[in-house]
Write a protein that holds these residues in place. Structure first.
Motif, PDB file in Angstrom:
ATOM      1  N   VAL A   6      31.000  51.084  85.525  1.00  0.00           N
ATOM      2  CA  VAL A   6      31.980  51.129  84.367  1.00  0.00           C
ATOM      3  C   VAL A   6      33.273  51.658  84.358  1.00  0.00           C
ATOM      4  O   VAL A   6      33.172  52.976  84.915  1.00  0.00           O
ATOM      5  CB  VAL A   6      31.041  51.416  82.990  1.00  0.00           C
ATOM      6  N   ASN A  29      32.156  46.648  85.235  1.00  0.00           N
ATOM      7  CA  ASN A  29      32.183  46.443  83.466  1.00  0.00           C
ATOM      8  C   ASN A  29      33.465  47.107  83.186  1.00  0.00           C
ATOM      9  O   ASN A  29      33.370  48.168  83.117  1.00  0.00           O
ATOM     10  CB  ASN A  29      31.046  46.742  82.708  1.00  0.00           C
ATOM     11  N   SER A  71      33.298  42.121  84.514  1.00  0.00           N
ATOM     12  CA  SER A  71      33.173  41.595  83.315  1.00  0.00           C
ATOM     13  C   SER A  71      33.765  42.588  82.206  1.00  0.00           C
ATOM     14  O   SER A  71      34.053  43.643  82.702  1.00  0.00           O
ATOM     15  CB  SER A  71      31.404  41.590  83.117  1.00  0.00           C
ATOM     16  N   PHE A  73      34.528  44.055  78.404  1.00  0.00           N
ATOM     17  CA  PHE A  73      33.608  44.380  77.069  1.00  0.00           C
ATOM     18  C   PHE A  73      34.835  45.230  76.321  1.00  0.00           C
ATOM     19  O   PHE A  73      35.569  46.086  76.750  1.00  0.00           O
ATOM     20  CB  PHE A  73      32.797  45.419  77.421  1.00  0.00           C
ATOM     21  N   ASP A  78      27.727  48.250  74.768  1.00  0.00           N
ATOM     22  CA  ASP A  78      27.101  47.045  75.115  1.00  0.00           C
ATOM     23  C   ASP A  78      27.231  46.925  76.602  1.00  0.00           C
ATOM     24  O   ASP A  78      26.560  45.766  77.319  1.00  0.00           O
ATOM     25  CB  ASP A  78      28.068  45.747  74.929  1.00  0.00           C
ATOM     26  N   CYS A  79      27.568  47.856  77.468  1.00  0.00           N
ATOM     27  CA  CYS A  79      27.433  47.608  78.909  1.00  0.00           C
ATOM     28  C   CYS A  79      27.263  49.006  79.616  1.00  0.00           C
ATOM     29  O   CYS A  79      27.444  48.916  81.072  1.00  0.00           O
ATOM     30  CB  CYS A  79      28.861  47.192  79.334  1.00  0.00           C
TER      31      CYS A  79
END
Length: 297
Positions: A6, A29, A71, A73, A78-79
């Motif tokens: 992340v 993410n 991805s 966000f 959420d991740c």
């Protein structure tokens, strides 16, 4: 270590860090407060991938794979649940970083390492707001991240050997050259660089020479790829000011006190490339692009 990363912050450093991890095969993410910031970050990553393709160092297929590994966000909750590593790349502001790290600590699984891309703030102080100080570490990437090889790996007071070794080896996987650094204000890179930039501003402030003349002396006389004033514009004058303030507060040494000209320019919103004006004029997009291209030859 698994490959779920992340990255918090889709700005200059955050999108570069996400790009680098994704291009190496990690699942990333990318998190920011707005979709607009995320879209801008992805556009920058795409543009930089196209530059690499144009130089024959990447294929269209590899570009697609890299983008597919990212991805986006707008909410960390959420991740973060399956993250193996979270890298914070938000603005160089202590209160903001402490707030983010509290949130990271609450949302991330117990085995997750929490890293910060801070260029000057104490890793120990950041770790103190978490319940996993042994898993907090500094990963100070250089700008532009996909190009520059150095990563300062900064150990906080409680950072474990296991955490350090994991991040050190992961940095090598990214194609970087990790360098071990201890937790003191400015670390190594900015403890040496920022007083030089500040002295260049002092030289201008005192009327010793003009902007281009100062930069020419350092480029041609000292073989620097960029003069210190142009580099300050590239980094962001607000970032330079923030780092100098951290070092001045940390060491209480007047040699780290920001020059009044730097303070006034930041107050006036003249921040360098990102604002369109600093020591140089970047009002035409072509001029701003030429600065970044100096690193992309």
């Amino acid at each position: 270590m698994n490959k779920n990363i992340v990255v918090i912050g889709a700005g200059t450093m955050g999108n570069g860090i996400a790009h680098t991890f994704a291009q190496t095969g990690f699942k990333v993410n990318l998190v920011d407060v707005s979709q607009e910031a995320l879209d801008k970050g992805l556009a920058t990553i795409t543009k930089n991938l196209d530059r690499i393709i144009s130089k024959g160092n990447l294929t269209e297929e590899q570009k697609s794979e890299t983008l597919n590994n990212i991805s986006t966000f707008t909410n960390l909750a959420d991740c973060a649940s399956n993250a193996d590593l979270i890298v914070e790349a938000a603005t160089e502001n202590l209160d903001l970083k402490l707030k983010i790290f509290k949130q990271m600590d609450e949302l991330a699984p117990a085995n997750c390492i929490l890293a910060t891309n801070t260029s000057s703030i104490s890793i120990t102080k950041i770790a103190s707001v978490t319940n996993r100080a042994d898993k907090v570490i500094g990963m100070h990437f250089m700008n532009p991240v996909p190009i520059m090889k150095l990563v300062e790996i900064i150990k906080g007071y409680s950072t474990s050997k296991e955490t350090f070794d994991t991040i050190y080896e992961m940095s090598k996987t990214l194609g970087k050259v990790p360098t071990e650094v201890n937790d003191y204000p400015g670390f190594v890179a900015n403890r040496i660089l920022m007083p030089m930039i500040n002295e260049a501003i002092e030289t201008l402030y005192n009327g010793v020479a003009g902007v281009e003349e100062i930069d020419t002396v350092m480029k041609l006389g000292m073989a620097h790829p960029m003069g210190p004033l142009q580099l300050a514009d590239f980094i962001g004058l607000d970032v330079c000011l923030a780092i100098l303030n951290v070092m001045y507060d940390g060491f209480k040494n007047p040699k780290y006190a920001p020059n009044p000209l730097l303070v006034n320019m930041v107050t006036a919103g003249k921040l360098g490339v990102k604002s369109g004006e600093g020591f140089y004029d970047y009002s035409e997009s072509r001029k701003a692009e030429n600065v970044s291209k100096m690193f992309l030859k």
